[in-house]
Design an enzyme around this catalytic site. Structure first.
Site, PDB file in Angstrom:
ATOM      1  N   GLU A 195       8.870   4.002  -2.128  1.00 39.55           N
ATOM      2  CA  GLU A 195       7.852   3.747  -1.105  1.00 39.55           C
ATOM      3  C   GLU A 195       8.331   4.137   0.301  1.00 39.55           C
ATOM      4  OE1 GLU A 195       6.905  -0.321  -2.036  1.00 39.55           O
ATOM      5  OE2 GLU A 195       6.005   0.294  -3.944  1.00 39.55           O
TER       6      GLU A 195
ATOM      7  N   LYS B 122       2.988  -6.544 -10.465  1.00 41.63           N
ATOM      8  CA  LYS B 122       4.144  -5.706 -10.122  1.00 41.63           C
ATOM      9  C   LYS B 122       5.449  -6.506 -10.183  1.00 41.63           C
ATOM     10  CE  LYS B 122       5.423  -2.384  -6.489  1.00 41.63           C
ATOM     11  NZ  LYS B 122       4.933  -1.797  -5.227  1.00 41.63           N
TER      12      LYS B 122
ATOM     13  N   ASP C 161       8.596  -2.759   5.747  1.00 43.94           N
ATOM     14  CA  ASP C 161       7.385  -2.874   4.929  1.00 43.94           C
ATOM     15  C   ASP C 161       7.065  -4.343   4.665  1.00 43.94           C
ATOM     16  OD1 ASP C 161       5.419  -2.910   2.982  1.00 43.94           O
ATOM     17  OD2 ASP C 161       6.351  -1.391   1.709  1.00 43.94           O
TER      18      ASP C 161
ATOM     19  N   ASP D  28      -0.210   4.590  -4.633  1.00 38.30           N
ATOM     20  CA  ASP D  28       0.612   3.450  -4.214  1.00 38.30           C
ATOM     21  C   ASP D  28       0.172   2.275  -5.083  1.00 38.30           C
ATOM     22  OD1 ASP D  28       1.702   1.210  -3.026  1.00 38.30           O
ATOM     23  OD2 ASP D  28       0.727   1.480  -1.077  1.00 38.30           O
TER      24      ASP D  28
HETATM   25  P1  ADP Z   1       1.249  -4.866  -0.801  1.00 41.36           P
HETATM   26  O1  ADP Z   1       2.147  -3.775  -0.368  1.00 41.36           O
HETATM   27  O2  ADP Z   1       1.981  -6.120  -1.166  1.00 41.36           O
HETATM   28  O3  ADP Z   1       0.299  -4.432  -1.859  1.00 41.36           O
HETATM   29  P2  ADP Z   1      -0.372  -4.603   1.644  1.00 41.36           P
HETATM   30  O4  ADP Z   1       0.500  -3.670   2.344  1.00 41.36           O
HETATM   31  O5  ADP Z   1      -1.687  -4.097   1.191  1.00 41.36           O
HETATM   32  O6  ADP Z   1       0.362  -5.359   0.454  1.00 41.36           O
HETATM   33  O7  ADP Z   1      -0.603  -5.856   2.639  1.00 41.36           O
HETATM   34  C1  ADP Z   1      -1.460  -6.912   2.371  1.00 41.36           C
HETATM   35  C2  ADP Z   1      -1.308  -7.941   3.469  1.00 41.36           C
HETATM   36  O8  ADP Z   1      -1.671  -7.363   4.716  1.00 41.36           O
HETATM   37  C3  ADP Z   1      -2.187  -9.166   3.280  1.00 41.36           C
HETATM   38  O9  ADP Z   1      -1.433 -10.347   3.505  1.00 41.36           O
HETATM   39  C4  ADP Z   1      -3.241  -9.000   4.391  1.00 41.36           C
HETATM   40  O10 ADP Z   1      -3.708 -10.255   4.858  1.00 41.36           O
HETATM   41  C5  ADP Z   1      -2.450  -8.303   5.454  1.00 41.36           C
HETATM   42  N1  ADP Z   1      -3.324  -7.602   6.408  1.00 41.36           N
HETATM   43  C6  ADP Z   1      -4.263  -6.678   6.152  1.00 41.36           C
HETATM   44  N2  ADP Z   1      -4.877  -6.299   7.280  1.00 41.36           N
HETATM   45  C7  ADP Z   1      -4.332  -7.018   8.289  1.00 41.36           C
HETATM   46  C8  ADP Z   1      -4.554  -7.093   9.711  1.00 41.36           C
HETATM   47  N3  ADP Z   1      -5.493  -6.372  10.317  1.00 41.36           N
HETATM   48  N4  ADP Z   1      -3.780  -7.943  10.422  1.00 41.36           N
HETATM   49  C9  ADP Z   1      -2.835  -8.687   9.815  1.00 41.36           C
HETATM   50  N5  ADP Z   1      -2.597  -8.668   8.512  1.00 41.36           N
HETATM   51  C10 ADP Z   1      -3.328  -7.851   7.740  1.00 41.36           C
HETATM   52 MG    MG Z   2       2.925  -1.911  -0.254  1.00 39.05          MG
END
Ligand code: ADP
Ligand code: MG
Length: 617
Positions: A184, A85, A208, A23
């Site tokens: 995704e 990205k 998502d 991913d």
């Molecule tokens: P992307 O798909 O853009 O790479 P992610 O799916 O990894 O991103 O999400 C990252 C986001 O998720 C960040 O804003 C982070 O603060 C939030 N996040 C991670 N863990 C938690 C949690 N336990 N509660 C709320 N938000 C969270």
């Molecule tokens: Mg993602």
């Protein structure tokens, strides 16, 4: 520990057959594999963390990736690259439209793909992404103690060809063999095992919410076929905006102005931490030294929910728009899949479940990991390790129907993966056509006469309408067993008909090869034949439409007008009969140009009548 297979007769160590899914996220990236005996997917970790932040720091040609790069964000913003990205497969102009502020320097490359300048050297987003992929590859190789090459990488469902190609190239540059790029939301659905039930078609909403982006995808899953019905979202809405809301709240509360860069960063990290902790308990308290004073920062669930409510509402509006585009209501959704770190926020989960009230909520897999896990499952399917799931294969020859003038119109192109489902809309060419013969062919040649006929059927009882009015939707669905289901539906009346055929039945590999060879050998003459057929079809259509126009508008035309039009029609008819392509094209254009003045006159009259409230025909 991964097993290394040894060929017993030769004694050589076989090349690794580890199955890998990646991913490659805007904020975070992950790499997953499959446990050999249970065939369960799992994320590969480094120091117990599965997440690698998609951030790079480059200085003096030394590259660091992940948390160590994030640590440089405050002091060396122009050397610290994040959200790469967002630049993949895009030109400078494309990126400027997005209106995202970036701390590093992006360079306009004359309509070509955008570049990033770091310490005077130019980098392509593909190259930068390849460093993230290489880091993931290293983590996996170290952990599994074997080389990896074959991978599946995920991209958002709305990524276009150029963005997908850039992602594929990044994989190649990282020394990976990219078996497939998959969506995704498809990966996330696979991780939940959706779509393996061959009986029941499911309609799935994949919600998502990541760090900086929100994507909603509506999928229809049947017989292992994932069809994207609609996508929507907001490319500048995510968990980072939640953090910003909290930061703003505290700044207002304590009059925190003129903070240093480092203080701002600490405040932002504290806000993110508060958001995460509030998922589990109702209160957050911390003390931070800001502007020389100890500030007691606190936040409770109620305050958090109020702060993020407008943002969550925005995602719900996007979701409703996606439903509208898919021509569905919220009740039609059978399952929701929650993806992205921000769906861990309880308020988000509640709001989404409420919107899709009748759907089953799938959220027991870690939403950070679910996409990577699904990608690993897809890789496992491709490696042929899963007999319980459909093996996606490709069609050896194109499948399509005959259109006007004996031309082949392809619905499923050669080498398209199967199972697959593709749709296309057609219409009639003659007024009042109530039956439509549909002839299905297989092959690569431009004219159906040179291809292999698979079958035919007649769509009957179409209500009588003028030519061009009926909306006939053809759907080709090719399942994993190679059965092609062809269906036709006239959308205005709902009249429909469908048949099944077996494209691979009665054809040998040698015949397929010789058909492919013939299409290459005849490519040039085929193109000529096709462009003549297209010109004739267009000419015939215009003659038909012009005759009809004269009949309907005789009262607006003088006899010399009519003579003039007829003279041009005559010339076009002769050109069509003589099968002279260039002459047909020019005569078509001349007739069009000549009759434009009369068409405008007729149009004016129609508008005038309409304004008087009379019914127009
Ligand atoms: P992307 O798909 O853009 O790479 P992610 O799916 O990894 O991103 O999400 C990252 C986001 O998720 C960040 O804003 C982070 O603060 C939030 N996040 C991670 N863990 C938690 C949690 N336990 N509660 C709320 N938000 C969270
Ligand atoms: Mg993602």
């Amino acid at each position: 520990m991964a097993k290394i297979s040894i060929n017993l007769t030769s004694g050589t160590v076989a090349k690794s057959s580890v199955v890998i899914g990646i991913d490659l996220g805007t904020t975070n990236s992950l790499i997953a594999s499959i446990e050999e005996t249970s065939r369960m997917p799992y994320c590969i970790t480094k120091d117990e963390a599965s997440i690698v932040p998609s951030v790079l720091h480059i200085s003096n040609d030394a590259i660091s990736i992940g948390q160590s790069a994030i640590n440089k964000m405050v002091d060396e913003p122009e050397n610290t690259i994040y959200s790469i990205k967002r630049l993949m497969g895009k030109s400078y102009q494309d990126v400027m439209k997005g209106n995202h502020k970036l701390n590093y320097e992006i360079v306009d490359n004359d309509d070509k793909l955008i570049q990033v300048r770091i310490e005077g050297r130019l980098y392509s987003p593909t190259e930068l992404s390849s460093y993230i992929l290489k880091e993931l590859k290293n983590i996996a190789e170290l952990k599994l103690n074997t080389q990896i090459s074959k991978v599946v990488i995920t991209v958002p469902a709305y990524f276009n060809d150029s963005q997908r190609q850039a992602t594929r190239d990044a994989g190649k540059l990282a020394g990976l063999d990219v078996l497939r790029i998959i969506n995704e939301p498809t990966a996330a659905s696979l991780a939940y095992g959706l779509g393996q039930d061959t009986e029941k078609p499911r309609t799935v909403a994949v919600y998502d919410l990541g760090g900086g982006t929100f994507d909603i995808s509506i999928l229809s899953i049947q017989d292992g076929i994932f069809e994207v019905l609609a996508t929507n979202g907001d490319t500048s809405l995510g968990g980072d905006d939640f953090d910003q809301q909290i930061v703003n709240f505290w700044q207002d509360l304590f009059n925190l102005e003129n903070l240093s860069k480092n203080e701002k960063q600490s405040l932002r990290l504290t806000a993110e931490n508060a958001k995460k902790i509030l998922g589990e308990s109702g209160e957050f308290h911390s003390v931070l030294l800001l502007g020389g004073k100890n500030i007691p920062l606190s936040l409770n669930i109620k305050q958090l929910n109020e702060l993020i409510n407008p943002l969550v509402c925005k995602t719900l509006i996007c979701s409703q728009n996606a439903l509208k585009d898919a021509e569905l209501r919220a009740e039609d959704i059978d399952e929701i899949v929650l993806v992205g770190g921000s769906t861990k926020t309880v308020f988000v989960k509640e709001k989404v479940s409420k919107l899709f009230m009748s759907a089953k909520v799938n959220n027991n897999i870690n939403p950070d990991e679910v996409v990577a896990l699904g990608a690993a499952i897809e890789a496992d399917i491709l490696a042929g390790n899963r007999t319980d799931m459909l093996l996606l294969d490709v069609t050896p020859l194109s499948l399509g129907i005959e259109t006007l003038g004996g031309m082949m119109d392809v619905l499923i192109p050669r080498n398209n993966k199967i199972p697959t489902k593709l749709r296309k809309e057609y219409t009639t060419s003659v007024d009042g056509q109530v039956n439509l013969a549909i002839n299905v062919y297989q092959g690569e040649r431009e004219m159906v006469a040179d291809n292999r006929k698979l079958g035919e059927f007649i769509l009957q009882n179409i209500p009588s309408m003028p030519a061009g009015m009926p909306k006939i939707e053809m759907t080709f669905m090719l399942n994993a067993d190679g059965i092609l289901q062809v269906s036709a539906e006239e959308k205005r009346s709902g009249v429909q008909q469908q048949v099944e055929m077996k494209p691979q039945y009665g054809i040998t590999d040698d015949e397929i090869k010789s058909m492919l060879k013939a299409s290459i050998d005849n490519a040039e003459s085929d193109m000529k034949t096709r462009s003549l057929a297209e010109a004739i079809a267009e000419g015939d259509q215009l003659i038909y439409a012009t005759d009809k126009f004269i009949n309907q508008n005789a009262h607006l035309l003088t006899s010399s007008d009519i003579d003039g039009i007829n003279k041009h029609v005559q010339i076009l008819r002769q050109a069509v009969n003589a099968k002279d392509r260039n002459l047909i094209v020019t005569s078509t254009e001349e007739l069009n140009n000549f009759s434009r003045q009369f068409a405008e006159k007729a149009m004016d009259e129609k508008i005038a009548k309409a304004l008087q409230g009379k019914k127009i025909d």
